[in-house]
Design a protein around this motif. Structure first.
Motif, PDB file in Angstrom:
ATOM      1  N   THR A  31      11.433  28.569  21.480  1.00  0.00           N
ATOM      2  CA  THR A  31      10.598  27.459  21.042  1.00  0.00           C
ATOM      3  C   THR A  31      11.421  26.535  20.150  1.00  0.00           C
ATOM      4  N   ILE A  32      10.881  25.349  19.901  1.00  0.00           N
ATOM      5  CA  ILE A  32      11.574  24.439  18.988  1.00  0.00           C
ATOM      6  C   ILE A  32      11.769  25.119  17.642  1.00  0.00           C
ATOM      7  N   GLU A  33      10.706  25.738  17.155  1.00  0.00           N
ATOM      8  CA  GLU A  33      10.759  26.342  15.829  1.00  0.00           C
ATOM      9  C   GLU A  33      11.726  27.518  15.767  1.00  0.00           C
ATOM     10  N   SER A  34      11.753  28.341  16.817  1.00  0.00           N
ATOM     11  CA  SER A  34      12.648  29.508  16.781  1.00  0.00           C
ATOM     12  C   SER A  34      14.107  29.066  16.746  1.00  0.00           C
ATOM     13  N   HIS A  35      14.453  28.039  17.510  1.00  0.00           N
ATOM     14  CA  HIS A  35      15.831  27.552  17.497  1.00  0.00           C
ATOM     15  C   HIS A  35      16.144  26.808  16.197  1.00  0.00           C
ATOM     16  N   LEU A  70      13.403  28.705   4.427  1.00  0.00           N
ATOM     17  CA  LEU A  70      12.589  28.293   5.567  1.00  0.00           C
ATOM     18  C   LEU A  70      11.089  28.288   5.262  1.00  0.00           C
ATOM     19  N   LEU A  71      10.695  28.870   4.138  1.00  0.00           N
ATOM     20  CA  LEU A  71       9.285  28.866   3.745  1.00  0.00           C
ATOM     21  C   LEU A  71       8.914  27.642   2.920  1.00  0.00           C
ATOM     22  N   VAL A  77      10.854  22.185   4.471  1.00  0.00           N
ATOM     23  CA  VAL A  77      11.799  22.772   5.425  1.00  0.00           C
ATOM     24  C   VAL A  77      11.091  23.455   6.584  1.00  0.00           C
ATOM     25  N   ALA A  78      10.016  24.201   6.304  1.00  0.00           N
ATOM     26  CA  ALA A  78       9.268  24.888   7.370  1.00  0.00           C
ATOM     27  C   ALA A  78       8.918  23.883   8.459  1.00  0.00           C
ATOM     28  N   PHE A  79       9.175  24.240   9.708  1.00  0.00           N
ATOM     29  CA  PHE A  79       9.110  23.246  10.782  1.00  0.00           C
ATOM     30  C   PHE A  79       7.774  22.518  10.850  1.00  0.00           C
ATOM     31  N   ALA A  80       6.690  23.213  10.658  1.00  0.00           N
ATOM     32  CA  ALA A  80       5.367  22.592  10.800  1.00  0.00           C
ATOM     33  C   ALA A  80       5.151  21.470   9.792  1.00  0.00           C
ATOM     34  N   THR A 120       8.678  12.581  10.772  1.00  0.00           N
ATOM     35  CA  THR A 120       7.399  12.317  11.430  1.00  0.00           C
ATOM     36  C   THR A 120       7.355  12.784  12.881  1.00  0.00           C
ATOM     37  N   THR A 121       8.503  13.149  13.432  1.00  0.00           N
ATOM     38  CA  THR A 121       8.567  13.660  14.804  1.00  0.00           C
ATOM     39  C   THR A 121       9.416  14.927  14.812  1.00  0.00           C
ATOM     40  N   PRO A 122       9.275  15.762  15.846  1.00  0.00           N
ATOM     41  CA  PRO A 122      10.125  16.953  15.923  1.00  0.00           C
ATOM     42  C   PRO A 122      11.616  16.622  15.904  1.00  0.00           C
TER      43      PRO A 122
END
Length: 501
Positions: free
Chosen positions: A376-380, A403-404, A408-411, A416-418
């Motif tokens: 996934t995007i987040e895993s990579h 990462l928490l 920084v956490a992806f969500a 504003t975009t991935p």
């Protein structure tokens, strides 16, 4: 009797001199016959020095990308690339240093090496390094000499179309990967990067292929998708153990160029920018664990950057954080003192050509673009950040805590975009690799870099052609300049189709 003896000695000397008078034309410091493996080693050193250098006369991309700023002379910080002729230096370093030696090595290998399998591997590896070298030329200048570039009978080579060159480089890379035989020999210790192990070079080539595919994603998405998926299927980097490192040593002349440029030359006029250090340390509670590996504390024992372009003798370098890192504690790694590669200003700090963190960011971007690469995007994204932190010397626990953080956490990460979220963290991970940061930043236009107050131009999205080419290879230079839309720093190259800059 003495006279007779003297004549005998004189005649002996003259006869000795005249027996092989051609030896007088041989320069022992510049041998006529050089082994192919020596040429390959020198090519590795040359291209690594070029992409690693911090010299204001050569590699100024850390300054353009605002990782660092100058405190005294601001020419490079202010985008002035003709004053010290950096385009000429880059052009010469890659064409004359890396590519010429690689080309000569490939031509000599069939004579130097008896085993057919070893010959094939060595030629393929040399060609992979040629592709790597051309990648930086074509993404820096656009149209460049290629088909006639290394032909001694073409002193004024024509310029080929950049996109066409790029496609040919990918074709060459496929052929090189197919040619590599893990059961056969190679350069051995003459290969400083991988010790001549063909399997490692195959993984390097596929990882470079992934990178090159992602680079053209906005230019030709169909081709990029096919290139990326094929590279991942064949096998790319899977850990920091795969990183392409050139091992420098502690004694000149084979020392880390950053040490040469900053320590040996006693320069103190590069400091971290307030923008870059601000991204690392938005507040004391969320310090990036890489900070102490990237910079030194200032005289007040804090990490502080200077505003980009605010120097010109008006700031004192000791008030700000210099590029540096930790003094390593002797002995094996521990939980409190993890393994570290040391300071960027150590003489033996390794040169990095391609790494796992960058690979995972490319995979995160590939998933976002709909490519079939798994995960996934987040895993990579998480794997990329973790790889960067642990490469520099941080622990997995520090990476997990980082990462928490909400920014920084992806969500909830900044952006504003991935793709912006990926770009910002890749920008940080590419610290000390300003050239690659510049390539990514031009593609994704993030983070937005504000021009210094007294910039000589808008943000440079390419380098102008060398003055030497403008003066000597005039006809071909003029044709190339017209073909790309003008020899200006604001002329976008083929892969850079979007745009904030």
């Amino acid at each position: 009797m003495k006279k007779t003896a003297f004549i005998f000695v004189l005649v002996s000397m003259l006869s000795a001199c005249t027996k092989d008078i051609t030896k007088l034309n041989i320069d022992p410091k510049n041998p006529v016959n050089v082994p192919s493996y020596s040429l390959f080693t020198e090519a590795e050193r040359s291209i690594t020095n070029t992409v690693t250098s911090a010299s204001v006369n050569l590699n100024i991309f850390r300054l353009i990308e605002q990782q660092w700023t100058e405190t005294t002379y601001l020419n490079e910080t202010d985008y002035q690339i003709t004053y010290r002729k950096q385009p000429d230096a880059i052009w010469s370093a890659i064409y004359s240093g890396a590519l010429t030696n690689l080309d000569r090595a490939k031509k000599l290998i069939p004579t130097d090496v008896n085993d057919a399998g070893t010959q094939k591997n060595e030629i393929a590896i040399a060609d992979i390094m040629e592709v790597y070298s051309y990648y930086y030329l074509v993404t820096t200048f656009g149209n460049i000499p290629y088909s006639q570039a290394l032909d001694i009978n073409q002193p004024f080579p024509k310029y080929d179309d950049a996109a066409t060159i790029y496609s040919e480089l990918l074709t060459r890379l496929d052929a090189d990967i197919a040619a590599l035989n893990p059961s056969a020999g190679s350069y051995g210790n003459a290969d400083i990067i991988y010790g001549g192990i063909p399997a490692n070079w195959a993984k390097f080539a596929n990882t470079l292929k992934l990178k090159m595919g992602i680079t053209i994603a906005d230019f030709d998405n169909v081709k990029a998708k096919a290139v990326v998926e094929a590279a991942v299927k064949a096998g790319v980097f899977t850990s920091n153990d795969d990183n392409a490192l050139f091992a420098y040593v502690t004694t000149p002349p084979n020392t880390n160029p950053v040490w040469v440029d900053l320590v040996q030359s006693q320069r103190h006029d590069f400091v971290g920018t307030s923008q870059f250090i601000g991204l690392l340390n938005p507040n004391t509670a969320t310090q990036d664990p890489r900070t102490p590996y990237f910079f030194a504390e200032n005289k007040n024992s804090v990490y502080l950057g200077a505003d980009n372009g605010s120097g010109s003798g008006g700031i004192v370098y000791s008030n700000y954080s210099l590029p540096s890192g930790p003094l390593l504690t002797p002995g094996p790694p521990t939980s409190s003192q993890p393994k570290s590669i040391g300071s960027v200003t150590n003489p033996d700090f390794p040169g990095l050509l391609l790494d796992y963190s960058e690979t995972e960011f490319n995979l995160a971007e590939a998933v976002e673009r709909g490519y079939n690469v798994g995960g996934t995007i987040e895993s990579h994204y998480d794997a990329a950040i973790t790889a960067s932190i642990t490469y520099w010397g941080g622990t997995a626990a520090q990476a997990n805590a980082y990462l928490l953080l909400p920014n920084v956490a992806f969500a909830t990460a900044t952006g504003t975009t991935p793709l912006q979220k990926i770009a910002l963290q890749e920008y940080l991970a590419l610290y000390n690799r300003g050239w690659d940061a510049w390539i990514v930043n031009r593609r994704l236009d993030y983070p937005a870099l504000v021009a210094p107050p007294n910039a000589y131009s808008a943000f440079p999205v390419r380098f102008t052609y060398p003055i030497s080419e403008q003066n000597v290879n005039v006809v071909n230079y003029n044709q190339a300049s017209t073909a790309i839309g003008g020899d200006k720093v604001t002329t976008k190259l083929f892969f850079d189709t979007k745009g904030a800059y």
